[in-house]
Design an enzyme around this catalytic site. Structure first.
Site, PDB file in Angstrom:
ATOM      1  N   GLU A 457       0.838  -1.223   0.000  1.00 27.06           N
ATOM      2  CA  GLU A 457       0.000   0.000   0.000  1.00 27.06           C
ATOM      3  C   GLU A 457       0.861   1.257   0.000  1.00 27.06           C
ATOM      4  O   GLU A 457       0.521   2.256   0.641  1.00 27.06           O
ATOM      5  CB  GLU A 457      -0.925   0.037   1.225  1.00 27.06           C
ATOM      6  CG  GLU A 457      -2.145  -0.808   1.101  1.00 27.06           C
ATOM      7  CD  GLU A 457      -2.715  -0.789  -0.284  1.00 27.06           C
ATOM      8  OE1 GLU A 457      -2.751   0.289  -0.888  1.00 27.06           O
ATOM      9  OE2 GLU A 457      -3.094  -1.856  -0.774  1.00 27.06           O
TER      10      GLU A 457
HETATM   11  C1  LIG Z   1       2.624  -9.751   0.140  1.00 23.47           C
HETATM   12  C2  LIG Z   1       2.376  -8.602  -0.797  1.00 23.47           C
HETATM   13  C3  LIG Z   1       1.085  -8.264  -1.138  1.00 23.47           C
HETATM   14  C4  LIG Z   1       0.848  -7.231  -2.057  1.00 23.47           C
HETATM   15  N1  LIG Z   1      -0.432  -6.950  -2.449  1.00 23.47           N
HETATM   16  C5  LIG Z   1      -0.626  -6.104  -3.509  1.00 23.47           C
HETATM   17  C6  LIG Z   1      -1.919  -5.962  -4.110  1.00 23.47           C
HETATM   18  O1  LIG Z   1      -2.905  -6.550  -3.656  1.00 23.47           O
HETATM   19  N2  LIG Z   1      -2.037  -5.166  -5.200  1.00 23.47           N
HETATM   20  C7  LIG Z   1      -0.984  -4.499  -5.741  1.00 23.47           C
HETATM   21  O2  LIG Z   1      -1.148  -3.805  -6.723  1.00 23.47           O
HETATM   22  N3  LIG Z   1       0.259  -4.589  -5.167  1.00 23.47           N
HETATM   23  C8  LIG Z   1       0.462  -5.385  -4.085  1.00 23.47           C
HETATM   24  N4  LIG Z   1       1.712  -5.523  -3.533  1.00 23.47           N
HETATM   25  C9  LIG Z   1       2.803  -4.741  -4.078  1.00 23.47           C
HETATM   26  C10 LIG Z   1       3.277  -3.645  -3.139  1.00 23.47           C
HETATM   27  O3  LIG Z   1       2.295  -2.645  -3.018  1.00 23.47           O
HETATM   28  C11 LIG Z   1       4.620  -3.118  -3.692  1.00 23.47           C
HETATM   29  O4  LIG Z   1       5.571  -4.142  -3.508  1.00 23.47           O
HETATM   30  C12 LIG Z   1       5.056  -1.845  -3.010  1.00 23.47           C
HETATM   31  O5  LIG Z   1       4.200  -0.787  -3.344  1.00 23.47           O
HETATM   32  C13 LIG Z   1       6.491  -1.448  -3.387  1.00 23.47           C
HETATM   33  O6  LIG Z   1       6.708  -1.523  -4.756  1.00 23.47           O
HETATM   34  P1  LIG Z   1       7.987  -2.330  -5.304  1.00 23.47           P
HETATM   35  O7  LIG Z   1       7.975  -3.665  -4.648  1.00 23.47           O
HETATM   36  O8  LIG Z   1       7.962  -2.285  -6.765  1.00 23.47           O
HETATM   37  O9  LIG Z   1       9.223  -1.541  -4.744  1.00 23.47           O
HETATM   38  P2  LIG Z   1       9.998  -0.359  -5.492  1.00 23.47           P
HETATM   39  O10 LIG Z   1       9.035   0.616  -6.047  1.00 23.47           O
HETATM   40  O11 LIG Z   1      10.988  -0.948  -6.410  1.00 23.47           O
HETATM   41  O12 LIG Z   1      10.758   0.315  -4.269  1.00 23.47           O
HETATM   42  C14 LIG Z   1      11.984  -0.195  -3.717  1.00 23.47           C
HETATM   43  C15 LIG Z   1      12.453   0.731  -2.604  1.00 23.47           C
HETATM   44  O13 LIG Z   1      12.727   2.024  -3.120  1.00 23.47           O
HETATM   45  C16 LIG Z   1      11.966   3.008  -2.435  1.00 23.47           C
HETATM   46  N5  LIG Z   1      11.532   4.027  -3.393  1.00 23.47           N
HETATM   47  C17 LIG Z   1      10.989   3.832  -4.609  1.00 23.47           C
HETATM   48  N6  LIG Z   1      10.697   5.009  -5.176  1.00 23.47           N
HETATM   49  C18 LIG Z   1      11.048   5.960  -4.317  1.00 23.47           C
HETATM   50  C19 LIG Z   1      10.989   7.373  -4.328  1.00 23.47           C
HETATM   51  N7  LIG Z   1      10.482   8.057  -5.359  1.00 23.47           N
HETATM   52  N8  LIG Z   1      11.440   8.043  -3.245  1.00 23.47           N
HETATM   53  C20 LIG Z   1      11.930   7.380  -2.181  1.00 23.47           C
HETATM   54  N9  LIG Z   1      12.015   6.039  -2.118  1.00 23.47           N
HETATM   55  C21 LIG Z   1      11.575   5.341  -3.170  1.00 23.47           C
HETATM   56  C22 LIG Z   1      10.796   2.260  -1.817  1.00 23.47           C
HETATM   57  O14 LIG Z   1      10.300   2.920  -0.661  1.00 23.47           O
HETATM   58  C23 LIG Z   1      11.426   0.919  -1.488  1.00 23.47           C
HETATM   59  O15 LIG Z   1      12.069   0.984  -0.246  1.00 23.47           O
HETATM   60  C24 LIG Z   1       1.947  -6.506  -2.580  1.00 23.47           C
HETATM   61  C25 LIG Z   1       3.257  -6.844  -2.208  1.00 23.47           C
HETATM   62  C26 LIG Z   1       3.478  -7.888  -1.347  1.00 23.47           C
HETATM   63  C27 LIG Z   1       4.901  -8.258  -1.009  1.00 23.47           C
END
Ligand SMILES: Cc1cc2nc3c(=O)[nH]c(=O)nc-3n(C[C@H](O)[C@H](O)[C@H](O)COP(=O)(O)OP(=O)(O)OC[C@H]3O[C@@H](n4cnc5c(N)ncnc54)[C@H](O)[C@@H]3O)c2cc1C
Length: 613
Positions: A457
């Protein structure tokens, strides 16, 4: 420990399975004594929700969580979900039956609009129930939780036909919901998303792409699954301005809701993950699936924010919920486990050792969690009440003020309650010593389950940026000014009251620090945005401390009045005063550290070149 208290049960560990008791009295105290919920009786649905009815609803929900969901928590963790060769997914043993009972109880539609089959109960009540559900079984609670997000989004953005078709089925729990944002190449930065939507002559779209990490993407609990999917219509602009929102049902329904053909959406795999094993986290493949636009073209992200905001508050509640259940078990264990002697001399000289609750360091851990839980619950319910005002009030100014509060508090509740909620599960695990690291007592599951709430989220880093980068300055800072005015007004009103001084003075200092931090950003972040980025997490936590401190002051006010009335709640109320003092003396002072870090700016954080890492 009170003199003459009955001896503790047994020196040998009897605490082998985690237990849970829903804090119904705590919620009732907050609703009636702290927030005077009767003052909201002008809102639709509130007058009908008398204190007796609320008590009955909470007690019933609590019983369901204690008796049905708690025993399934470990089962779900051990068994997990299973995907079969045809792409179907089986949830852990007992989940299906529990879901049926949950649906028959009418819980999913409890706060949904009456016109679409809901019961119209105040959201504040169902938000309290949400805590019970998450405490007893977080993985299970996510299935109906996502349906609630879908209901809110379709209600806010769906056409009349979409509402008529989907809302009654969702509120009845016959169909469930999902949110599909994340793709392999993007989670935070949804501007990068690639899922395509191709317009069809009949007004529908063909959706093609891969979504990953989709919670409850496929399962056997409901007869249909309504996927809310972000995709880019062919020819739409790149970036976030070209994203639209679509409804993509697993089975294509007729206008009367009868299930038709299977849509071209399927679960490609389910993830092996750290916790919440009972919830299926799915890769979802869209292979030209039929979808229908919801809301305006290219405004999908804005529409999805309804679901995200709903979900963010729900995720904040997950942090509190796991902190609460972990606390309950740690507190019970601390009275059962015997080790060492009290520093001031044996409390149980006839036993070979004292229970570990005599040790100040064990007390420190328990009090830290307790002082958080009680105020965090107040913050959640206070904000849920504002949500009810924002949705139900007939007064536009009231609605706007409540909406401002929700916008400001959503990132704080999501970020602070999940960061601290996770930290608290670790503290509670520590109370168990080595037994906390072993699966049987269940503490390590709470730690694993709580961890995800800091990530999904929108990661907590993104929540902090949302607060600092967007919410502080939104509408010329109107929401922030209103919050400061309320907290400062309270402090002014109570500063002459000597009995309130131990609470109001520290709050006053923390509010002043939050004001300084805000001012510092105004002066130093415009020229160098990294100053805002590097201080954002501290600012969010400083904000959280102030909000929780304010909640404690309101709780103390109410507890004093209730204790003075001299009824059987006196002991519980007196305990609140001690817990509030602990918060003010031992938790709130962290505000000074947060301010110092913010004022240090970004220089040392950003100095090293990327190659140096
Ligand atoms: C168990 C689980 C359930 C989930 N359920 C859902 C779901 O139902 N629907 C759905 O759509 N998604 C879902 N997700 C996805 C989840 O919302 C994302 O994993 C999350 O939003 C982070 O995105 P990412 O993994 O691509 O990380 P990334 O975007 O690659 O981020 C990696 C790191 O970089 C940081 N970062 C990235 N951009 C910036 C910025 N501009 N400024 C500062 N820091 C930054 C982040 O904070 C993080 O620490 C789920 C994930 C998991 C693991």
């Amino acid at each position: 420990m009170r003199p003459g208290a009955p001896p503790f049960r047994c020196a040998v560990m009897s605490h082998v399975m985690p237990t849970y008791k829903a804090p119904v009295d705590e919620v009732m105290f907050l609703l009636t004594d702290v927030f005077h919920v009767e003052r909201y009786n002008n809102l639709p649905g509130f007058a009908e929700a008398t204190p007796d009815l609320m008590q009955a609803v909470l007690a019933e929900a609590g019983k369901f969580c204690e008796d049905v969901l708690t025993p399934l928590n470990r089962v779900g963790d051990k068994e997990g979900c299973r995907r079969h060769a045809d792409g179907s997914v089986t949830t852990p043993s007992g989940f299906k039956d529990a879901y049926k009972k949950f649906v028959v109880g009418g819980w999913i539609g409890a706060s949904a609009p009456i016109e679409f089959g809901g019961q119209g109960l105040p959201t504040v009540l169902t938000q309290a129930v949400r805590e019970f559900l998450c405490s007893s079984n977080m993985a299970f609670s996510m299935y109906p939780g996502l349906a609630l997000g879908a209901i809110a989004t379709i209600f806010a953005h769906g056409s009349a036909e979409q509402k008529a078709l989907y809302l009654p089925k969702l509120t009845a729990g016959q169909w469930s919901g999902t949110m599909n944002l994340t793709e392999p190449q993007c989670g935070t930065d949804l501007g990068l998303l690639r899922t395509r939507a191709v317009p069809q002559p009949d007004g529908s779209y063909k959706i093609t792409g891969t979504k990953i990490f989709i919670s409850a993407g496929e399962h056997d609990l409901a007869e249909n699954i309504v996927h809310l999917v972000l995709a880019r219509i062919d020819g739409a602009p790149q970036g976030t301005k070209g994203i639209s929102l679509f409804i993509v049902p697993k089975f294509l329904p007729a206008a009367n809701g009868a299930l038709g053909a299977r849509n071209a959406v399927s679960c490609g795999s389910i993830e092996e993950k750290m916790g919440i094993h009972g919830n299926a986290t799915c890769v979802m493949n869209y292979d030209g699936a039929s979808g229908w636009l919801m809301g305006e073209q290219n405004r999908g992200l804005q529409a999805m924010f309804t679901m995200m905001n709903e979900a963010r508050l729900g995720v904040g509640v997950q942090g509190l919920a796991l902190s609460e259940v972990a606390y309950q078990n740690a507190a019970a264990y601390a009275k059962e486990r015997f080790a060492g002697r009290a520093l001031g001399g044996a409390k149980f000289p006839d036993k070979p050792a004292d229970p570990i609750i005599v040790h100040p360091d064990v007390r420190r851990m328990l009090m830290t969690i307790r002082a958080f839980n009680e105020a965090a619950r107040a913050l959640v319910l206070w904000t849920a009440l504002k949500g009810d005002v924002a949705r139900r009030s007939g007064d536009a100014r009231e609605r706007q003020a409540a909406d401002d509060h929700m916008g400001l508090m959503t990132p704080v509740i999501k970020g602070v309650l999940t960061d601290q909620g996770f930290a608290n599960t670790v503290l509670a695990q520590q109370v168990f010593g080595g037994h906390g690291y072993i699966a049987e007592p269940g503490m390590e599951q709470f730690v694993r389950d709580a961890r995800i709430a800091m990530i999904y989220e929108g990661t907590n880093g993104i929540q902090a940026l949302d607060l600092v980068g967007r919410k502080l300055s939104k509408d010329g800072g109107r929401a922030l000014r209103a919050f400061f005015a309320e907290a400062s007004g309270y402090i002014k009103e109570h500063e002459a009251d000597a009995a309130m001084a131990p609470f109001v003075r520290p709050l006053g200092q923390a509010v002043a620090e939050l004001e300084q931090a805000t001012m510092w950003f105004t002066q130093h972040a415009l020229g160098n945005p990294d100053n805002a980025g590097s201080g954002a997490a501290d600012y969010m936590h400083l904000f959280g401390l102030v909000a929780l401190g304010y909640m404690w002051c309101l709780i103390v006010d109410a507890a004093k009045a209730k204790a003075a009335a001299g009824n059987d709640a006196t002991e519980r109320m007196t305990a609140k005063l001690a817990t509030a003092r602990f918060f003010m003396e031992r938790v709130l002072p962290a505000s000074t550290t947060h301010l110092a870090r913010i004022k240090a700016g970004a220089a040392s954080t950003m100095e090293l070149p990327a190659e140096a890492f």
